[in-house]
Design a protein around this motif. Sequence first.
Motif: not given
Length: 302
Positions: A245-252
Motif C-alpha cells: 500500500l503506497l501513498e499516492f496523491i491523485d490529480i484531483a
Amino acid sequence: SNETSFDLKISKKGKVFLGKKKSNNSNLSNKSHNKEKNYILKEGMIIEPLIDLGIFTKEGKVINSKYDKYKQINRFIEIIDDEIKKNDYKELTILDFGCGKSYLTFVLYYYFVEIKHINVKMIGLDLKADVIKKCNEIAKRYKYDNLHFELGDINGYKYENNVDMVITLHACDTATDYALYNAIKWNAKMIFSVPCCQHEFNHQMEANTLSILTKYGIIQERMAALMTDAVRGNLLEAVGYKTQLLEFIDIAHSPKNILIRASKSKVSKEKKKKALKEVDSLISEFNFNPTLLNLLKRDNLI
C-alpha cells in the motif's frame, strides 16, 4: 546573482585558514534542474495527453502552475515502472476499469509504447456512453492504435483472453472490490488500484471492545476507509499476490491517497494463512462483512 562563499580549513597543528570567493548561484539552480531530469516523463517530450491536460506547453515545457500535477502523474508512472522493470515484457494486455475521462489512461499508453517500447493492448472500461465515445475519439486523434474504450460495468465484465495488468482508478465503493475480484479471477500478473469513496465498512462498523474508534463519526469514517484497504491488501496476499500500500496523491487532490500495488508472486502458505487470520480478527471485532471476501469465498478462491 553572485554571492560570496567562505572556505574554512583547520590544519593538523590547529591553524585556521579562511578563504573567501565569489560563488555563482547558477550552479545551484542547475543542480535542482538535474533532479527534474530523473522524471520518467521528461520535459521536452511531446506528450499529447499532457498538452491537452494543460500541463505541458506545445513545446513540451511544464507550465509552472501545473508543476504539482506533473509530479503526481510522474509518481503514478514511477509506481508502475518499479513493477514493470522487474521483467523484460515484450507485450502486455491491460484493462483499465472506470477510466472516466482520465487522461492517465492516455499517459500510460504513451509510457508503455513510446518509453518502454512494449507492445500493449489497452482496454478502458466505463459506464458512461458519452465518455467512451469521447475517449475513443481522442485515442484515434493521438493514433493510439491499440487503445480502445468499451461500455461496461466492472461487475460482470467478460474478457476471455489473458489479462496481464488491471488498473482501477477511483472505482467507487465496492466497485474496487469487484475490480480486484475480476483481476484475481483472470490471474492478472499486476494490479494497481486507487480506491475511491468507501462506504461499506463505515455502514457496518460496530465495535465489540474498541468502541473508541466508533465513538466519533470522523474517526470512524477514516478508520473504516483504512481498514477497507488493509483487508483488500491482506486478501490479495491470501490469494498469492505480493502486496504493497503506497501513498499516492491523485490529480484531483482527493484525500483518498492510497494506491494498492499487487504482483502475482510465490506467497508462502504461512503468509497466506496469517493474512486471512488478520482479516478474520478485524471482522470479529467490528462485525464487517467484506464484499471482496464474499466474492472470493463464493468462487472457492480463498
